[in-house]
Each structure stands twice: as C-alpha cells, then as structure tokens.
Enzyme design. Structure first.
Site, PDB file in Angstrom:
ATOM      1  N   ASN A  91      31.304  46.095  40.839  1.00 38.46           N
ATOM      2  CA  ASN A  91      30.228  45.663  39.921  1.00 38.46           C
ATOM      3  C   ASN A  91      29.914  44.168  40.106  1.00 38.46           C
ATOM      4  OD1 ASN A  91      32.422  44.421  38.795  1.00 38.46           O
ATOM      5  ND2 ASN A  91      32.126  45.204  36.716  1.00 38.46           N
ATOM      6  N   LEU A  92      30.549  43.550  41.096  1.00 32.51           N
ATOM      7  CA  LEU A  92      30.348  42.124  41.421  1.00 32.51           C
ATOM      8  C   LEU A  92      30.743  41.201  40.261  1.00 32.51           C
ATOM      9  CD1 LEU A  92      27.003  42.338  43.478  1.00 32.51           C
ATOM     10  CD2 LEU A  92      29.366  42.682  44.235  1.00 32.51           C
ATOM     11  N   ARG A 123      33.401  39.550  39.700  1.00 30.52           N
ATOM     12  CA  ARG A 123      34.085  38.313  40.083  1.00 30.52           C
ATOM     13  C   ARG A 123      33.071  37.212  40.381  1.00 30.52           C
ATOM     14  NH1 ARG A 123      35.821  34.627  39.990  1.00 30.52           N
ATOM     15  NH2 ARG A 123      37.587  33.579  40.947  1.00 30.52           N
ATOM     16  N   THR A 129      51.221  44.737  39.773  1.00 26.61           N
ATOM     17  CA  THR A 129      51.756  43.374  39.880  1.00 26.61           C
ATOM     18  C   THR A 129      53.263  43.343  39.652  1.00 26.61           C
ATOM     19  OG1 THR A 129      51.708  41.177  38.867  1.00 26.61           O
ATOM     20  CG2 THR A 129      51.147  42.988  37.431  1.00 26.61           C
ATOM     21  N   SER A 189      51.364  37.965  30.108  1.00 21.48           N
ATOM     22  CA  SER A 189      49.986  37.588  29.754  1.00 21.48           C
ATOM     23  C   SER A 189      49.227  38.873  29.421  1.00 21.48           C
ATOM     24  CB  SER A 189      49.287  36.886  30.934  1.00 21.48           C
ATOM     25  OG  SER A 189      48.969  37.836  31.947  1.00 21.48           O
ATOM     26  N   TYR A 219      46.577  39.855  30.887  1.00 20.08           N
ATOM     27  CA  TYR A 219      46.287  40.493  32.172  1.00 20.08           C
ATOM     28  C   TYR A 219      47.472  41.348  32.631  1.00 20.08           C
ATOM     29  CZ  TYR A 219      47.101  40.935  37.095  1.00 20.08           C
ATOM     30  OH  TYR A 219      47.495  41.450  38.302  1.00 20.08           O
ATOM     31  N   HIS A 220      48.681  40.750  32.637  1.00 24.49           N
ATOM     32  CA  HIS A 220      49.853  41.507  33.086  1.00 24.49           C
ATOM     33  C   HIS A 220      50.096  42.722  32.178  1.00 24.49           C
ATOM     34  CE1 HIS A 220      50.813  37.630  35.214  1.00 24.49           C
ATOM     35  NE2 HIS A 220      51.183  38.479  36.146  1.00 24.49           N
ATOM     36  N   LYS A 226      48.302  45.817  33.233  1.00 27.61           N
ATOM     37  CA  LYS A 226      48.912  46.522  34.363  1.00 27.61           C
ATOM     38  C   LYS A 226      50.097  47.366  33.884  1.00 27.61           C
ATOM     39  CE  LYS A 226      46.338  44.673  37.697  1.00 27.61           C
ATOM     40  NZ  LYS A 226      45.823  45.103  38.980  1.00 27.61           N
ATOM     41  N   GLN A 230      52.602  43.993  43.319  1.00 31.87           N
ATOM     42  CA  GLN A 230      52.409  42.896  44.277  1.00 31.87           C
ATOM     43  C   GLN A 230      52.798  41.540  43.697  1.00 31.87           C
ATOM     44  OE1 GLN A 230      49.216  42.478  47.580  1.00 31.87           O
ATOM     45  NE2 GLN A 230      48.269  41.703  45.731  1.00 31.87           N
ATOM     46  N   VAL A 250      49.745  36.292  46.083  1.00 33.59           N
ATOM     47  CA  VAL A 250      49.233  36.294  47.456  1.00 33.59           C
ATOM     48  C   VAL A 250      48.914  34.856  47.872  1.00 33.59           C
ATOM     49  CG1 VAL A 250      47.364  37.121  48.926  1.00 33.59           C
ATOM     50  CG2 VAL A 250      48.335  38.616  47.178  1.00 33.59           C
ATOM     51  N   LEU A 294      50.404  28.775  45.099  1.00 31.84           N
ATOM     52  CA  LEU A 294      50.593  28.209  46.433  1.00 31.84           C
ATOM     53  C   LEU A 294      49.256  27.809  47.063  1.00 31.84           C
ATOM     54  CD1 LEU A 294      52.305  27.443  48.840  1.00 31.84           C
ATOM     55  CD2 LEU A 294      52.577  29.850  49.392  1.00 31.84           C
ATOM     56  N   VAL A 304      52.443  20.830  39.183  1.00 34.61           N
ATOM     57  CA  VAL A 304      53.592  21.672  38.822  1.00 34.61           C
ATOM     58  C   VAL A 304      53.639  21.817  37.296  1.00 34.61           C
ATOM     59  CG1 VAL A 304      56.125  21.758  38.773  1.00 34.61           C
ATOM     60  CG2 VAL A 304      54.924  21.027  40.858  1.00 34.61           C
TER      61      VAL A 304
HETATM   62  N1  USQ Z   1      51.761  27.296  38.336  1.00 37.55           N
HETATM   63  C1  USQ Z   1      52.008  25.944  38.478  1.00 37.55           C
HETATM   64  N2  USQ Z   1      50.969  25.137  38.802  1.00 37.55           N
HETATM   65  C2  USQ Z   1      49.700  25.610  39.039  1.00 37.55           C
HETATM   66  C3  USQ Z   1      49.459  26.995  38.904  1.00 37.55           C
HETATM   67  C4  USQ Z   1      50.518  27.809  38.546  1.00 37.55           C
HETATM   68  O1  USQ Z   1      53.126  25.467  38.296  1.00 37.55           O
HETATM   69  O2  USQ Z   1      48.817  24.799  39.334  1.00 37.55           O
HETATM   70  C5  USQ Z   1      52.874  28.195  37.966  1.00 37.55           C
HETATM   71  C6  USQ Z   1      52.592  29.066  36.735  1.00 37.55           C
HETATM   72  O3  USQ Z   1      52.897  28.385  35.534  1.00 37.55           O
HETATM   73  C7  USQ Z   1      53.474  30.266  37.020  1.00 37.55           C
HETATM   74  C8  USQ Z   1      53.470  30.375  38.536  1.00 37.55           C
HETATM   75  O4  USQ Z   1      53.036  29.122  39.030  1.00 37.55           O
HETATM   76  O5  USQ Z   1      54.778  30.007  36.614  1.00 37.55           O
HETATM   77  C9  USQ Z   1      52.585  31.464  39.093  1.00 37.55           C
HETATM   78  O6  USQ Z   1      51.238  31.307  38.645  1.00 37.55           O
HETATM   79  P1  USQ Z   1      50.024  31.947  39.473  1.00 37.55           P
HETATM   80  O7  USQ Z   1      48.752  31.535  38.804  1.00 37.55           O
HETATM   81  O8  USQ Z   1      50.169  31.653  40.914  1.00 37.55           O
HETATM   82  O9  USQ Z   1      50.315  33.534  39.338  1.00 37.55           O
HETATM   83  P2  USQ Z   1      50.077  34.587  38.148  1.00 37.55           P
HETATM   84  O10 USQ Z   1      49.385  33.999  36.985  1.00 37.55           O
HETATM   85  O11 USQ Z   1      51.405  35.234  37.880  1.00 37.55           O
HETATM   86  O12 USQ Z   1      49.089  35.679  38.776  1.00 37.55           O
HETATM   87  C10 USQ Z   1      48.925  35.892  40.164  1.00 37.55           C
HETATM   88  C11 USQ Z   1      47.652  36.725  40.357  1.00 37.55           C
HETATM   89  C12 USQ Z   1      47.841  38.097  39.723  1.00 37.55           C
HETATM   90  C13 USQ Z   1      49.086  38.749  40.287  1.00 37.55           C
HETATM   91  C14 USQ Z   1      50.301  37.875  40.090  1.00 37.55           C
HETATM   92  C15 USQ Z   1      51.514  38.399  40.806  1.00 37.55           C
HETATM   93  O13 USQ Z   1      46.519  36.070  39.806  1.00 37.55           O
HETATM   94  O14 USQ Z   1      46.691  38.892  39.963  1.00 37.55           O
HETATM   95  O15 USQ Z   1      49.300  39.995  39.636  1.00 37.55           O
HETATM   96  O16 USQ Z   1      50.041  36.583  40.683  1.00 37.55           O
HETATM   97  S1  USQ Z   1      53.026  37.985  39.991  1.00 37.55           S
HETATM   98  O17 USQ Z   1      53.020  36.560  39.655  1.00 37.55           O
HETATM   99  O18 USQ Z   1      54.130  38.297  40.880  1.00 37.55           O
HETATM  100  O19 USQ Z   1      53.085  38.757  38.757  1.00 37.55           O
END
Ligand code: USQ
Length: 406
Positions: free
Chosen positions: A32-33, A35, A145, A187, A189-190, A193, A216, A219, A247, A262
C-alpha cells in the site's frame, strides 16, 4: 514458484523481491506504499534516492528481462481486494512483510500505537482468513522479530520458538511439553508480532495452514547482489530517529560527522543479520516449508550478537567518529546478555556474513556519497516510551550538552 511478496516495496521486501525474481520465481508485490507515506508524515527521506515502485520494476525488467508485478493493495483495509487477488492468482507461497516495523514510531503517540496495532494485526489476520476462505494451500512465510522473546537471558540460549518445559501433573507424574517461548515485547510494535504468533498458532492448528515465522534480529547494510546492479534498483537506507536501526544509524552518523548516539550505557545486547543473509534466509525458508497440519515452523533469523557500545566503539575506531551517551528514550534493560540458537539456518547451509571493518567502511562510503541528503535535525531519536521518559530525551546530541566518551 509463484510468490506474493506483501510489503515488497520496503527495506527488506524490495531486495527480497529482486532476489526471488533473480532465482527464477514469478514475483508479485502487494503493497500500500505506506512506508513512503510515513516518510512524508515524518518529513524525512531515505538516505539513498529511491524511485517509484513502478520505475524500480521497469528498470529490473530492462536489466534482466524478468518481470516483477506490482499491485497497490492495503492488506489491513482492503480485505475484499486482497481476497479477489489471491483467488485470481493462487500463489504457491506468500512472504509477509506488510507491517509497520519501527518500535520508536509505534511509541510516538496514542495515534501511532493505534495505527500500529490496527494495521499489523488486521493485515496478518486478513491474510490468514482469506487463505482459509479460498482453500488456498500457500506456504506463508512471515517476518517476525527476535524482540518477541525479550532480550534478557537466563544463562541459556533462546531456542527457535519453542521451549521444552516439564510439568508436574495432579497425580504426581512428570510430563514434558514444548510451548511457545514466553512472549516479552518491549514496544507496541514488538507486541504486534507477539499477537501475530498467536494468530499463526491458531490457524495452523485449526485449519492446517503451512506457516513459517522468522524471528529476525536487527538488519544492517543496505545493498544486496541485485540492488547493486543498477543505481535505480538501490535499496532504501533509513537514518532518522524513528526508522533508522542502530548499526546503520551509527554508520551514517560516522559518515556525516555526527556523534554516535548511544542510548544509556550502551549495554544493550542485540542480535544482528546482514541484509544479504536476510534475503538468503527467506529463500531457504521458502524451500523448506512445513507439512500441512504441522505446527508453525520457527527460525531465529540472526547471525551474531553485539553490545551497542561495542558497535559504537568499533565504528569510532575505523572512522574517527565521536561517541556520546544519551539518556535512553526507551524503557529497556540498561545491560543484558543474549545467547541465541540459530542452528536451523546454519544446518540448511547459511554461511553468515559477519561484521568486519571492511564491510563497515564500505557502508560508510555509501553513506558519504549521499550525505548531502541528510537533514541533521532528524537524526536524534525523540520518541519516548513513557511520559516520564519524554522529559529526559535529548533533542540535540550535537550541542555537546552531554559529555562525549571518546
Ligand atoms: N539504540 C541506540 N542508539 C540509537 C538507536 C538505537 O543506542 O541511535 C539502541 C536502542 O535503544 C536499542 C537498540 O539500539 O537498545 C536497538 O534499537 P534498533 O532501533 O536498532 O532496533 P529495534 O527498535 O529493536 O527494531 C529493529 C527493527 C525491527 C526489528 C528489530 C529486531 O526496526 O523491525 O524487529 O530491530 S530485534 O531488535 O532483534 O527485536
């Protein structure tokens, strides 16, 4: 195979569509575009310049002779349209990415919480409902996730979806059973899922649907083999405080001379996967469907774990970037360990791309090329998890009001 990619215009949906088309499958994107609309709502754009979906598919055809079909359909809102499309095309498999995927976006306001729940849960349920109604035995592969598990470890590896438990019966016997690993979302969002997981359990049990759920990690990277083929096939690359993931954000920040942001101590440990491995895993999952009436197949789609502050230090070392520790806008454990079992994909032949300086520098170079497109005011993460936390959020990490740590 005839494969429908729901959400095929997004960050992983697009490279997945190209990867599957390249492998010889007939690919149909339903999207649905949303994003692209959210970019407009937030006033941000992908770091990389993206063409329209129609233009992207035209270029793919011109380059390879293969067609990717695009259909503008909203899974959450256009149930009848979705059903009509599925009835007409009867795909062999469906890859489901059609959900709002950012945790910070889902926590922005009550409106964003409602949107994320309504959109994600309705999209998943409409799809399952239509498959049953049409008696369509398509293998459904869903992008879940790692966040459904929460991130704390009890010193044991997180299994792939199911946890063996021993239960004492009323008459004193011990029985063992495998249950879904306890959901522990961090969250809205989570949480959606986690709700998806229950929908899958029900439809697999009640209607025998063949479902694979991919848990997952975060990424990183932006290019895959196919997106590199032409500059107009380029993938999106998010840097803003809502959609940029940790990252990739650090890499872009390093490229534009912005301090690496951080959150808190940076002691959060998370699971990671490169985007090229992500699309390979989806193909492996499609090639290995569960049987009809089997339980939901669950894979942990991640290849390594890292602590946020270690990533920041590694990138600071290769790029000379400064690192700042900011008040954390999220409600999450300041420090955690994380051990994850990912044997299933390794046993199917996945050879992981792991984090190394060379690859990271390459991404910094991509980011430098498009640095002129960055709006620095959109870099800070300002979406707070609670009203109390909102008061502490830092809107200006460049203002050096916080002590830099390197
Ligand atoms: N974080 C920082 N600095 C930043 C951004 C994030 O320290 O500038 C920290 C956050 O506080 C968190 C961690 O990095 O502790 C991960 O944050 P993120 O935004 O990279 O990841 P997250 O919100 O968990 O969501 C992303 C994707 C989501 C996917 C998820 C996988 O947006 O779609 O489901 O990663 S997982 O994290 O393994 O659940």
């Amino acid at each position: 195979m005839k494969i429908a990619v729901m959400g095929g215009d997004g960050f992983i949906g697009w490279p997945t569509s190209l990867h599957l088309s390249d492998a010889g499958h007939e690919v149909h994107i339903l999207d649905n575009l949303s994003r692209r609309w959210i970019d407009t709502e937030l006033g941000v754009q992908s770091l990389t310049p993206m063409d329209s979906i129609q233009e992207r598919t035209r270029i793919w055809h011109a380059e390879t002779g293969r067609r990717i079909h695009f259909n503008l359909i909203d899974l959450a809102k256009d149930y009848e349209l979705l059903k009509t499309w599925l009835a007409e095309h009867r795909p062999d498999a469906i890859v489901h990415f059609a959900e709002q995927r950012a945790a910070p976006y889902s926590m922005k306001s009550d409106r964003h919480k409602n949107y994320t729940v309504n959109n994600n849960v309705s999209a998943t349920h409409n799809l399952l409902n239509a498959l049953v109604e049409l008696n369509l035995d398509a293998h459904l592969v869903h992008l879940g996730t790692m966040g459904v598990y929460g991130y704390s470890t009890v010193g044991a590896a997180i299994p792939e979806g199911y946890l063996p438990v021993g239960i004492e019966t009323a008459d004193g016997r011990s029985v063992s059973q495998e249950i879904l690993y306890p959901a522990n979302p961090g969250s809205i969002y989570h949480m959606t899922k986690c709700l998806d997981q229950l929908l899958f359990q029900f439809y697999a049990k009640n209607d025998g649907l063949r479902i694979t759920d991919l848990h997952q990690g975060i990424v990183w990277g932006t290019h895959t083999e196919q997106t590199r083929r032409h500059q107009q096939l380029i993938n999106r690359f998010d840097y803003d405080g809502d959609y940029g993931t940790v990252l990739n954000r650090f890499l872009i920040q390093a490229a534009i001379g912005y301090p690496l942001t951080v959150h808190g101590t940076g002691g959060q440990t998370r699971a990671f996967i490169h985007i090229q491995d992500s699309v390979r895993c989806i193909e492996l999952a499609l090639k290995n469907p569960p049987q009809r009436n089997a339980r939901v197949e669950i894979f942990n789609q991640m290849t390594e774990t890292h602590r946020v502050r270690d990533l920041a230090e590694m990138i600071a070392k290769i790029s000379g970037a400064e690192v700042v520790r900011l008040p954390n806008p999220r409600k999450e454990a300041p420090e955690n360990d994380l051990i994850v079992n990912n044997d299933k994909f390794l046993n199917l032949g996945l050879a992981p791309i792991t984090l190394e300086a060379g690859l990271l520098s390459e991404i910094v170079d991509v980011a430098k090329k498009y640095a002129y497109r960055v709006d620095r005011s959109r870099v800070p993460a300002v979406s707070a998890w609670t009203k109390d936390i909102a008061a502490t959020v830092n809107h200006d990490p460049e203002g050096k009001r916080l002590k830099s740590v390197s």
